[in-house]
Design a protein around this motif. Structure first.
Motif, PDB file in Angstrom:
ATOM      1  N   LEU A   1       0.847  -1.274  -0.035  1.00 30.33           N
ATOM      2  CA  LEU A   1      -0.049  -0.003   0.094  1.00 30.33           C
ATOM      3  C   LEU A   1       0.954   1.217  -0.047  1.00 30.33           C
ATOM      4  O   LEU A   1       0.247   2.285  -0.020  1.00 30.33           O
ATOM      5  CB  LEU A   1      -1.131  -0.099   1.177  1.00 30.33           C
ATOM      6  CG  LEU A   1      -1.845  -1.277   1.403  1.00 30.33           C
ATOM      7  CD1 LEU A   1      -2.669  -1.136   2.545  1.00 30.33           C
ATOM      8  CD2 LEU A   1      -2.687  -1.122   0.003  1.00 30.33           C
ATOM      9  N   ASP A   2       2.079   1.174  -0.340  1.00 22.48           N
ATOM     10  CA  ASP A   2       3.158   2.161  -0.334  1.00 22.48           C
ATOM     11  C   ASP A   2       2.896   3.317   0.955  1.00 22.48           C
ATOM     12  O   ASP A   2       3.012   4.380   0.942  1.00 22.48           O
ATOM     13  CB  ASP A   2       2.771   2.972  -1.573  1.00 22.48           C
ATOM     14  CG  ASP A   2       4.008   4.116  -1.747  1.00 22.48           C
ATOM     15  OD1 ASP A   2       5.089   3.953  -1.356  1.00 22.48           O
ATOM     16  OD2 ASP A   2       3.585   5.094  -2.373  1.00 22.48           O
ATOM     17  N   HIS A   3       3.312   2.718   2.118  1.00 23.75           N
ATOM     18  CA  HIS A   3       3.452   3.046   3.259  1.00 23.75           C
ATOM     19  C   HIS A   3       2.317   4.231   3.784  1.00 23.75           C
ATOM     20  O   HIS A   3       2.608   5.373   3.831  1.00 23.75           O
ATOM     21  CB  HIS A   3       4.967   4.025   3.301  1.00 23.75           C
ATOM     22  CG  HIS A   3       6.060   2.975   2.965  1.00 23.75           C
ATOM     23  ND1 HIS A   3       6.407   2.457   1.698  1.00 23.75           N
ATOM     24  CD2 HIS A   3       6.777   2.504   3.984  1.00 23.75           C
ATOM     25  CE1 HIS A   3       7.489   1.829   1.728  1.00 23.75           C
ATOM     26  NE2 HIS A   3       7.690   1.670   3.112  1.00 23.75           N
ATOM     27  N   PRO A   4       1.246   3.612   4.180  1.00 25.31           N
ATOM     28  CA  PRO A   4       0.152   4.441   4.521  1.00 25.31           C
ATOM     29  C   PRO A   4       0.560   4.959   5.902  1.00 25.31           C
ATOM     30  O   PRO A   4       1.419   4.375   6.840  1.00 25.31           O
ATOM     31  CB  PRO A   4      -0.995   3.506   4.757  1.00 25.31           C
ATOM     32  CG  PRO A   4      -0.534   2.051   4.791  1.00 25.31           C
ATOM     33  CD  PRO A   4       0.797   2.195   4.047  1.00 25.31           C
ATOM     34  N   GLU A   5      -0.309   6.015   6.439  1.00 24.44           N
ATOM     35  CA  GLU A   5       0.133   6.633   7.904  1.00 24.44           C
ATOM     36  C   GLU A   5      -0.218   5.761   8.941  1.00 24.44           C
ATOM     37  O   GLU A   5       0.174   5.795   9.959  1.00 24.44           O
ATOM     38  CB  GLU A   5      -0.632   7.936   8.044  1.00 24.44           C
ATOM     39  CG  GLU A   5      -0.118   9.068   7.048  1.00 24.44           C
ATOM     40  CD  GLU A   5      -0.930  10.376   6.981  1.00 24.44           C
ATOM     41  OE1 GLU A   5      -0.423  11.285   7.722  1.00 24.44           O
ATOM     42  OE2 GLU A   5      -1.902  10.608   6.590  1.00 24.44           O
ATOM     43  N   PHE A   6      -1.302   4.889   8.831  1.00 16.97           N
ATOM     44  CA  PHE A   6      -1.639   3.760   9.679  1.00 16.97           C
ATOM     45  C   PHE A   6      -2.304   2.656   9.040  1.00 16.97           C
ATOM     46  O   PHE A   6      -2.846   3.102   7.808  1.00 16.97           O
ATOM     47  CB  PHE A   6      -2.441   4.371  11.039  1.00 16.97           C
ATOM     48  CG  PHE A   6      -3.612   4.713  10.714  1.00 16.97           C
ATOM     49  CD1 PHE A   6      -4.791   3.787  10.756  1.00 16.97           C
ATOM     50  CD2 PHE A   6      -4.105   6.029  10.564  1.00 16.97           C
ATOM     51  CE1 PHE A   6      -6.284   4.133  10.679  1.00 16.97           C
ATOM     52  CE2 PHE A   6      -5.678   6.457  10.461  1.00 16.97           C
ATOM     53  CZ  PHE A   6      -6.444   5.665  10.317  1.00 16.97           C
ATOM     54  N   ILE A   7      -2.502   1.589   9.471  1.00 13.77           N
ATOM     55  CA  ILE A   7      -2.998   0.519   8.995  1.00 13.77           C
ATOM     56  C   ILE A   7      -4.086   0.087  10.009  1.00 13.77           C
ATOM     57  O   ILE A   7      -3.797  -0.222  11.125  1.00 13.77           O
ATOM     58  CB  ILE A   7      -2.431  -0.842   8.606  1.00 13.77           C
ATOM     59  CG1 ILE A   7      -1.370  -0.506   7.477  1.00 13.77           C
ATOM     60  CG2 ILE A   7      -2.906  -1.915   8.573  1.00 13.77           C
ATOM     61  CD1 ILE A   7      -0.720  -1.547   7.053  1.00 13.77           C
ATOM     62  N   TYR A   8      -5.371  -0.137   9.622  1.00 10.08           N
ATOM     63  CA  TYR A   8      -6.478  -0.819  10.399  1.00 10.08           C
ATOM     64  C   TYR A   8      -6.758  -2.087  10.152  1.00 10.08           C
ATOM     65  O   TYR A   8      -7.079  -2.357   8.920  1.00 10.08           O
ATOM     66  CB  TYR A   8      -7.750   0.061  10.444  1.00 10.08           C
ATOM     67  CG  TYR A   8      -8.972  -0.069  11.040  1.00 10.08           C
ATOM     68  CD1 TYR A   8      -8.859   0.203  12.525  1.00 10.08           C
ATOM     69  CD2 TYR A   8      -9.632  -1.347  10.735  1.00 10.08           C
ATOM     70  CE1 TYR A   8      -9.992  -0.097  13.233  1.00 10.08           C
ATOM     71  CE2 TYR A   8     -10.888  -1.718  11.548  1.00 10.08           C
ATOM     72  CZ  TYR A   8     -11.047  -1.138  12.955  1.00 10.08           C
ATOM     73  OH  TYR A   8     -11.968  -1.436  13.625  1.00 10.08           O
ATOM     74  N   HIS A   9      -6.692  -3.113  11.167  1.00  9.56           N
ATOM     75  CA  HIS A   9      -6.865  -4.586  10.694  1.00  9.56           C
ATOM     76  C   HIS A   9      -7.827  -5.097  11.499  1.00  9.56           C
ATOM     77  O   HIS A   9      -8.243  -4.592  12.441  1.00  9.56           O
ATOM     78  CB  HIS A   9      -5.591  -5.295  10.590  1.00  9.56           C
ATOM     79  CG  HIS A   9      -4.812  -5.055  12.142  1.00  9.56           C
ATOM     80  ND1 HIS A   9      -5.268  -5.750  13.226  1.00  9.56           N
ATOM     81  CD2 HIS A   9      -3.566  -4.634  12.348  1.00  9.56           C
ATOM     82  CE1 HIS A   9      -4.175  -5.262  13.932  1.00  9.56           C
ATOM     83  NE2 HIS A   9      -3.355  -4.696  13.500  1.00  9.56           N
TER      84      HIS A   9
ATOM     85  N   SER B   1       5.806   8.559  11.566  1.00  5.60           N
ATOM     86  CA  SER B   1       5.333  10.138  10.981  1.00  5.60           C
ATOM     87  C   SER B   1       4.043  10.634  11.298  1.00  5.60           C
ATOM     88  O   SER B   1       3.777  11.799  11.695  1.00  5.60           O
ATOM     89  CB  SER B   1       5.681   9.814   9.464  1.00  5.60           C
ATOM     90  OG  SER B   1       4.771   9.136   9.062  1.00  5.60           O
ATOM     91  N   PHE B   2       3.056   9.636  11.641  1.00 12.02           N
ATOM     92  CA  PHE B   2       1.758   9.985  11.868  1.00 12.02           C
ATOM     93  C   PHE B   2       1.525  10.346  13.408  1.00 12.02           C
ATOM     94  O   PHE B   2       0.944  11.264  13.708  1.00 12.02           O
ATOM     95  CB  PHE B   2       0.716   8.952  11.573  1.00 12.02           C
ATOM     96  CG  PHE B   2      -0.964   9.367  11.683  1.00 12.02           C
ATOM     97  CD1 PHE B   2      -1.509  10.151  10.842  1.00 12.02           C
ATOM     98  CD2 PHE B   2      -1.471   8.658  12.774  1.00 12.02           C
ATOM     99  CE1 PHE B   2      -2.510  10.612  11.191  1.00 12.02           C
ATOM    100  CE2 PHE B   2      -2.801   9.277  13.177  1.00 12.02           C
ATOM    101  CZ  PHE B   2      -3.491  10.115  12.310  1.00 12.02           C
ATOM    102  N   ILE B   3       2.172   9.649  14.070  1.00 11.47           N
ATOM    103  CA  ILE B   3       2.257   9.933  15.566  1.00 11.47           C
ATOM    104  C   ILE B   3       3.174  11.324  15.604  1.00 11.47           C
ATOM    105  O   ILE B   3       2.386  12.044  16.727  1.00 11.47           O
ATOM    106  CB  ILE B   3       3.187   8.965  16.317  1.00 11.47           C
ATOM    107  CG1 ILE B   3       2.446   7.528  16.404  1.00 11.47           C
ATOM    108  CG2 ILE B   3       3.281   9.127  17.827  1.00 11.47           C
ATOM    109  CD1 ILE B   3       3.093   6.394  16.999  1.00 11.47           C
ATOM    110  N   ASN B   4       4.055  11.615  14.919  1.00 15.14           N
ATOM    111  CA  ASN B   4       4.669  12.886  15.146  1.00 15.14           C
ATOM    112  C   ASN B   4       3.661  13.912  14.741  1.00 15.14           C
ATOM    113  O   ASN B   4       3.710  15.108  15.364  1.00 15.14           O
ATOM    114  CB  ASN B   4       5.827  12.816  14.404  1.00 15.14           C
ATOM    115  CG  ASN B   4       6.957  11.978  15.142  1.00 15.14           C
ATOM    116  OD1 ASN B   4       7.043  11.731  15.938  1.00 15.14           O
ATOM    117  ND2 ASN B   4       7.896  11.534  13.893  1.00 15.14           N
ATOM    118  N   ARG B   5       2.920  13.752  13.725  1.00 17.03           N
ATOM    119  CA  ARG B   5       1.939  14.558  13.273  1.00 17.03           C
ATOM    120  C   ARG B   5       0.960  15.162  14.049  1.00 17.03           C
ATOM    121  O   ARG B   5       0.484  15.828  14.335  1.00 17.03           O
ATOM    122  CB  ARG B   5       1.108  14.291  11.870  1.00 17.03           C
ATOM    123  CG  ARG B   5       0.541  15.108  10.939  1.00 17.03           C
ATOM    124  CD  ARG B   5      -0.049  14.393   9.835  1.00 17.03           C
ATOM    125  NE  ARG B   5      -1.291  15.154   9.511  1.00 17.03           N
ATOM    126  CZ  ARG B   5      -2.367  14.648   8.440  1.00 17.03           C
ATOM    127  NH1 ARG B   5      -1.924  13.408   7.868  1.00 17.03           N
ATOM    128  NH2 ARG B   5      -3.017  15.209   7.956  1.00 17.03           N
TER     129      ARG B   5
END
Length: 409
Positions: free
Chosen positions: A114-122, A191-195
């Motif tokens: 998925l080309d490095h999403p900000e997070f994955i929900y599984h 990166s998303f945690i930092n954002r």
């Protein structure tokens, strides 16, 4: 000479308090993984048990342990854990939860695909330990992935359309759960945690997962979804879910908050809107009310005060009818209602009048009928995998069968 990229590091957050035996299983599901670049962050919330001694006995440098010297609310403990993490990707586990075998490889495959999403929900399994539901003493294992609308028709790793992510986030403010808010479903990128740090602490409110999950859905620009159940969410006699399912909410509040007030720091309009009733609704309402304040430019976000109060009215009248509680026990509740709300409550009381003439099973079914207009949870309209009853005694038993590729049904 071609250089190989270093393998990503995963941080598994493991907050715990006085549940060492359960935490041992959670830790073991990480140690049994074949991928090796991970760390476990154990954030011990002033346990009376000697968690430090157990961690030391493992002689495992990838397990990082810290302990608070006094009890702190669950949200503060979760933030202690995530602030100590150093991984490229971060997953929260409860100390009664666990990973499934080959978790990291499956997540890495999805990240690359998925080309490095900000997070994955599984997806996830839910494992209810024996004795948790008093009316059903056996254990229960169920794949709860399809109770999330965002995992419907998801047959392989794929991107979640942002309009769907925004919609489920908005609905949560109106007390609709169209997907599971549990943090065990989320693998967040660094990166998303930092954002998210621009909005303050990553976890906020009395239900920190309700805040983080819905903020993530409302602000992330690239979200991956994987329907396969990749974690095991445990419910034990020491879980909040136990207190909620067995009408022991005062104990549940103490379990999460100690002596700290639920609405501490909430806006005045939230405190004015609160009604006596179930903590599930109160903590949900208090938590999501913070989200519009974090996103003031989003004019499409509004907290559903009227719906919250209607749900709380239904809960109070239903519980009084089913338990036979005295009218005096609802005096504080009645005094907080508007005239229109009192008329609604009187209608509900009239609806409940036939209950004493009914069988117990029909009483419960009848008492829930007025709530149909006020559903809170997504109900899939497709066939679901059957629950497995009584087969497993502990979470590691489930892990062992999955590791052997056995049919857990």
């Amino acid at each position: 000479m071609e250089q190989t990229m270093p393998s990503p590091k995963f941080s598994i957050l493991l907050p715990t308090r006085n549940r060492l035996e359960l935490a041992k299983s959670a830790i073991e599901t990480v140690r049994r993984q074949t991928y090796s670049n991970w760390e476990i962050i154990i954030s011990d919330n002033c346990s009376q048990e000697d968690v430090a001694e157990f961690v030391s006995s493992l002689n495992e440098p990838r397990i990082i342990y810290s302990r608070s010297n006094e009890f702190i609310p669950v949200t503060a403990n979760w933030n202690r854990a995530i602030n100590a993490a150093s991984g490229d990707y971060v997953l929260m586990l409860g100390d009664d939860d666990g990973l499934t075998p080959n978790y990291f490889e499956k997540i890495l495959s999805a990240i690359g695909e998925l080309d490095h999403p900000e997070f994955i929900y599984h997806g996830a399994y839910q494992f209810t330990y024996p004795g948790v539901v008093e009316a059903v003493p056996d254990s229960k294992l169920v794949d709860v992935s399809l109770f999330s609308v965002i995992l419907q028709n998801c047959h392989k790793p794929q991107m979640l359309p942002l309009e769907m992510a925004r919609e489920v986030g908005r609905k949560s403010l109106d007390l609709w759960a169209l997907y599971g808010f549990n943090m065990q479903h989320f693998m967040f990128s660094r990166s998303f945690i930092n954002r998210m740090s621009s909005f303050g602490e990553f976890f906020q409110g009395p239900f920190p997962d309700f805040y983080a999950a819905n903020m993530a859905m409302l602000v992330a620009d690239k979200i991956g979804v994987v329907a396969e159940p990749l974690v095991i969410i445990g419910i034990t006699p020491k879980s909040y879910g136990y207190f909620h399912n067995n009408s022991k909410e005062k104990d549940g509040i103490a379990f999460l908050q100690g002596k700290h007030g639920l609405s501490d720091g909430s806006p005045e309009y939230v405190r004015r809107a609160l009604l006596p009733g179930t903590n599930m609704l109160n903590s949900w309402f208090i938590t999501v009310s913070q989200i519009p304040e974090k996103l003031p430019d989003r004019k499409d976000l509004a907290v559903g005060i009227e719906r919250y109060r209607r749900l709380q009215i239904i809960h109070n009248i239903q519980q009084q009818a089913l338990t036979g509680a005295s009218e005096a026990s609802l005096s504080e509740f009645w005094s907080a209602l508007s005239l229109r709300e009192k008329l609604f409550a009187i209608y509900l009381k009239l609806w409940m009048l036939p209950l004493p003439l009914m069988s117990e099973r029909r009483r419960v079914k009848w008492s829930w009928r007025p709530r149909r207009r006020y559903k809170q949870f997504f109900e899939p309209k497709i066939a679901l995998p059957p629950a497995v009853i009584g087969k497993y005694n502990a979470l590691l038993d489930v892990f062992a069968d999955l590791a052997k590729n056995r049919d857990i049904r």
